[in-house]
Design a protein around this motif. Structure first.
Motif, mmCIF file in Angstrom:
data_model
loop_
_atom_site.group_PDB
_atom_site.id
_atom_site.type_symbol
_atom_site.label_atom_id
_atom_site.label_comp_id
_atom_site.label_asym_id
_atom_site.label_seq_id
_atom_site.Cartn_x
_atom_site.Cartn_y
_atom_site.Cartn_z
ATOM 1 N N GLY A 100 36.824 23.612 -115.253
ATOM 2 C CA GLY A 100 35.995 24.648 -115.853
ATOM 3 C C GLY A 100 36.261 24.857 -117.311
ATOM 4 N N SER A 101 36.013 26.057 -117.797
ATOM 5 C CA SER A 101 35.913 26.289 -119.226
ATOM 6 C C SER A 101 37.186 26.835 -119.865
ATOM 7 C CB SER A 101 34.754 27.231 -119.491
ATOM 8 O OG SER A 101 34.878 28.388 -118.705
ATOM 9 N N TYR B 33 41.059 32.981 -120.890
ATOM 10 C CA TYR B 33 41.151 32.335 -122.191
ATOM 11 C C TYR B 33 40.112 32.930 -123.124
ATOM 12 C CZ TYR B 33 44.265 28.742 -120.372
ATOM 13 O OH TYR B 33 45.333 28.097 -119.837
ATOM 14 N N SER B 95 36.539 33.059 -121.248
ATOM 15 C CA SER B 95 36.400 32.067 -120.203
ATOM 16 C C SER B 95 37.030 32.539 -118.914
ATOM 17 C CB SER B 95 37.071 30.784 -120.664
ATOM 18 O OG SER B 95 36.972 29.796 -119.697
ATOM 19 N N GLU B 96 36.336 32.258 -117.837
ATOM 20 C CA GLU B 96 36.921 32.463 -116.528
ATOM 21 C C GLU B 96 36.335 31.428 -115.586
ATOM 22 O OE1 GLU B 96 37.158 35.821 -113.043
ATOM 23 O OE2 GLU B 96 35.274 35.031 -113.783
ATOM 24 N N GLY B 97 37.196 30.669 -114.966
ATOM 25 C CA GLY B 97 36.693 29.649 -114.050
ATOM 26 C C GLY B 97 35.791 28.668 -114.752
ATOM 27 N N PHE B 98 34.626 28.494 -114.230
ATOM 28 C CA PHE B 98 33.727 27.489 -114.773
ATOM 29 C C PHE B 98 32.873 28.011 -115.929
ATOM 30 C CE2 PHE B 98 35.243 24.929 -111.610
ATOM 31 C CZ PHE B 98 34.871 25.268 -110.318
ATOM 32 N N LYS B 99 32.806 29.321 -116.067
ATOM 33 C CA LYS B 99 31.876 29.886 -117.042
ATOM 34 C C LYS B 99 32.565 30.230 -118.353
ATOM 35 C CE LYS B 99 28.646 32.349 -114.036
ATOM 36 N NZ LYS B 99 29.154 31.940 -112.732
ATOM 37 N N THR B 100 31.783 30.185 -119.434
ATOM 38 C CA THR B 100 32.208 30.780 -120.692
ATOM 39 C C THR B 100 31.179 31.820 -121.083
ATOM 40 O OG1 THR B 100 33.235 28.717 -121.403
ATOM 41 C CG2 THR B 100 32.794 30.352 -123.102
ATOM 42 N N PHE B 102 29.791 34.148 -123.968
ATOM 43 C CA PHE B 102 29.778 34.282 -125.417
ATOM 44 C C PHE B 102 29.291 35.669 -125.822
ATOM 45 C CE2 PHE B 102 30.468 30.088 -127.336
ATOM 46 C CZ PHE B 102 30.421 29.271 -126.213
#
Lengths: 116, 112
Positions: A100-101, B33, B95-100, B102
């Motif tokens: 992931g990100s 992050y 960021s968390e998991g697969f997503k960002t 903005f």
């Protein structure tokens, strides 16, 4: 080395047409992301691939949007029966790590889609 | 739900001034992050910094510095002695998991 590339850079479609947007990630990058950026806004997450597996598609706005990455490298974002609200810049990003990100993403120049 | 707020829509400064771009975030996660990206007029997002939630040390890179304050959920970005080439839209991201996620971005104009 080469960065993320996207094609076409600009696309004009008539309402109701189907479009396909291509993304070539950095070679060896496991993760691939698609974002939609409306004018004056930040990028909005659409979908995430880890290699060929689409692990998150929660950001796709409707079932008219479909993405694939069949061999774990090049990805295509397809929009069926385009609507005017689909007009935006579509950004692709890739990162080296899986998961992931959390890793740094490298962005392509985007495809500007205009639906008339 | 996670959220990133960049309250400053546009900032205009004169060259050589210092400028701080604010970023406030919301998350229920303990591990996350934070990022800053620059989007110049050419349109391509350029990575500036990545910071994980366990590292609250401030960071300096040339004219750029970042102040991460977990207690206030802020991750502010300062450009010292701004230059015309710094003119761009700057995005803070979470960021968390697969997503960002903005923020909406801050457009910085640096005038000569």
């Amino acid at each position: 080395g080469a960065g993320v590339s996207q094609s076409p850079r600009y696309k004009v479609a008539k309402r109701g047409q189907d479009v396909a947007l291509r993304c070539d990630p950095i070679s060896g990058h496991v993760s691939l992301f698609w974002y939609q950026q409306a004018l004056g806004q930040g990028p909005e997450f659409l979908t995430y691939f880890q290699n060929e597996a689409q692990l998150d598609k929660s950001g796709l706005p409707s079932d008219r949007f479909f993405a694939e990455r069949p061999e774990g490298s090049v990805s295509t974002l397809k929009i069926q029966r385009t609507q005017q609200e689909d007009s935006a810049v579509y950004l692709c990003a890739s990162s080296f790590l899986a998961g992931g990100s959390t890793d740094t993403q490298y962005f392509g120049p985007g495809t500007r889609l205009t639906v008339l | 739900a996670q959220k990133v707020t960049q309250a400053q829509t546009e900032i205009s400064v004169v060259e050589k001034e210092d400028v701080t771009l604010d970023c406030v975030y919301e998350t229920r996660d303990t591990t996350y992050y934070l990022f800053w990206y620059k989007q110049p007029p050419s349109g391509e997002l350029v990575f500036l910094i990545r910071r994980n939630s366990f590292d609250e040390q401030n960071e300096i890179s040339g004219r750029y510095s970042w102040n991460f304050q977990k207690s206030t959920s802020s991750f502010n970005f300062t450009i010292t002695a701004s230059q015309v080439v710094d003119s761009a839209v700057y995005f803070c991201a979470l960021s968390e998991g697969f997503k960002t996620i903005f923020g909406a971005g801050t457009r910085l104009f640096v005038k000569a």
